[in-house]
Design a protein around this motif. Sequence first.
Motif, PDB file in Angstrom:
ATOM      1  N   GLY A 328       0.818  -1.220   0.000  1.00 39.18           N
ATOM      2  CA  GLY A 328       0.000   0.000   0.000  1.00 39.18           C
ATOM      3  C   GLY A 328       0.843   1.258   0.000  1.00 39.18           C
ATOM      4  O   GLY A 328       0.520   2.239  -0.680  1.00 39.18           O
ATOM      5  N   ARG A 329       1.961   1.258   0.764  1.00 38.42           N
ATOM      6  CA  ARG A 329       2.840   2.427   0.774  1.00 38.42           C
ATOM      7  C   ARG A 329       3.473   2.656  -0.593  1.00 38.42           C
ATOM      8  O   ARG A 329       3.659   3.797  -1.017  1.00 38.42           O
ATOM      9  CB  ARG A 329       3.928   2.258   1.835  1.00 38.42           C
ATOM     10  N   GLU A 331       2.086   1.917  -3.466  1.00 46.46           N
ATOM     11  CA  GLU A 331       1.047   2.501  -4.323  1.00 46.46           C
ATOM     12  C   GLU A 331       0.796   3.958  -3.948  1.00 46.46           C
ATOM     13  O   GLU A 331       0.558   4.808  -4.811  1.00 46.46           O
ATOM     14  CB  GLU A 331      -0.241   1.683  -4.197  1.00 46.46           C
ATOM     15  N   GLN A 332       0.856   4.270  -2.648  1.00 42.65           N
ATOM     16  CA  GLN A 332       0.715   5.663  -2.215  1.00 42.65           C
ATOM     17  C   GLN A 332       1.825   6.529  -2.799  1.00 42.65           C
ATOM     18  O   GLN A 332       1.579   7.674  -3.212  1.00 42.65           O
ATOM     19  CB  GLN A 332       0.740   5.746  -0.690  1.00 42.65           C
ATOM     20  N   ALA A 336       1.255   9.657  -5.182  1.00 46.13           N
ATOM     21  CA  ALA A 336       1.797  10.962  -4.773  1.00 46.13           C
ATOM     22  C   ALA A 336       2.618  11.584  -5.898  1.00 46.13           C
ATOM     23  O   ALA A 336       2.537  12.800  -6.141  1.00 46.13           O
ATOM     24  CB  ALA A 336       2.643  10.818  -3.516  1.00 46.13           C
TER      25      ALA A 336
END
Length: 448
Positions: A328-329, A331-332, A336
């Motif tokens: 998830g990080r 993909e974040q 961003a």
Amino acid sequence: MRSRFLWLAAPVLAVAGCQSYQAKPLEPEEILAAAEQTRGSVPEGELVDLAHAAGLMLQHSPRLRELRAAQATSESVADTPTPLPNPNIFVMPTYLDLTEISRSQRWGVEVPFGWSIPIHGRLRINNELNALLAEQAQVDLVGAHREEYLGLRGEFAGMAMAIRAREATNELHQTVETSVDLMRRMVEAAQASSLDRYELEVERSRVDANVELAEEAEQAARGALALRTGIWSRAFRVEELPQIPEEIPTFEQLRDLMIRDHPALARLRAAYAVAEKQLRLEVALQYPDLEIGGIFERDVNINRFGLGIGIELPIFDRNQLGIAEARGRREQARVAFEAEVSRALARIELVRNRLLLRQQRYEELRTLAEPATKKTIELGRRALAAGAIGSMRYFALLRVNREVALELLDAQNALYEAWSELELACGSPLLHFPTEPVLDAPDEETES
């Protein structure tokens, strides 16, 4: 006896290899004295070019100093290899006759020991992650340096404009003073009334207020430069404005500069690389370590040894939570970067359109209004002295001249601000200063 001594000496030698704590107290008075010495390192009125200011900023900028310290910490961690897990050992005396422990000579000892051996490259991946974190800190430092430099360019141009504005308002003040002196002589010669002189005095007070505002703006510009470079504001003496380019870069040119040079995008690229490596580490952590264990047992002068190998079976816990969070990080980080690209393109379009309008306004004032008002004031003064126009008409000319002069200064200042905003929007220098520094990456040695 020798083997017993070795069992006891091994833990002592291991502990002796640990590092000791060294205190380093913070001395506020010494730090204050050093800061004042640094701020006074440049004599008053000696800092005249951008290259000198950029060098001082690189050395003394509070933001860059903080980021250099953070980068040095990350670099120190990256230079330290991830160690293997420590083996463990446990010594447990045993008594064979529990009813007569105090008198019994029948005792033994059990010494279990174990060691976890990481597999699947977990230590290597962690070393690579630490190296990427150090690179990320370096990217952050370099990006901050570029942002500070672009901000310095804008503030340098702003101070040059503030000096121009103060000089221009002083010229306006001198023009009004000349007119007041002329009006005084006309009143004495009964060619004008005291009311006319009073109205001109009011106009002079308004010009005086503009002079004070210009001096305040200059002090604010000096203060901004002092904050960014770490020296006293009185050291600055900017004499030249940067050259305005003949053509404004196209949107496509600014877009290419943005994707190449923008510090925010560089930081997000580094953050994505770190997130990618963190996911790889979490995937490696789902595999258990290999456990090697053994035991030494002495029982009534009989020695026994045992050795075993074990591994945890990843049936239920396969680090699903850590992998899901790391994925998830990552993909974040991707989202961003995409969002920042979209925002940067919007900023470039907005600022470029604003720059076009401000340049048009400045050119109109500079080529049409300014020459006309200057010529009109000179003709009006002659006509007033000759009695061809009245004082009211001359007062109106003075007001128009003051307003146009201030509008021209505001338009020029707004034009330079727009160029500075465009530099920040694309992350690259666009204006040409008389002295351009080489924009090298900062490092720890700059601190010395």
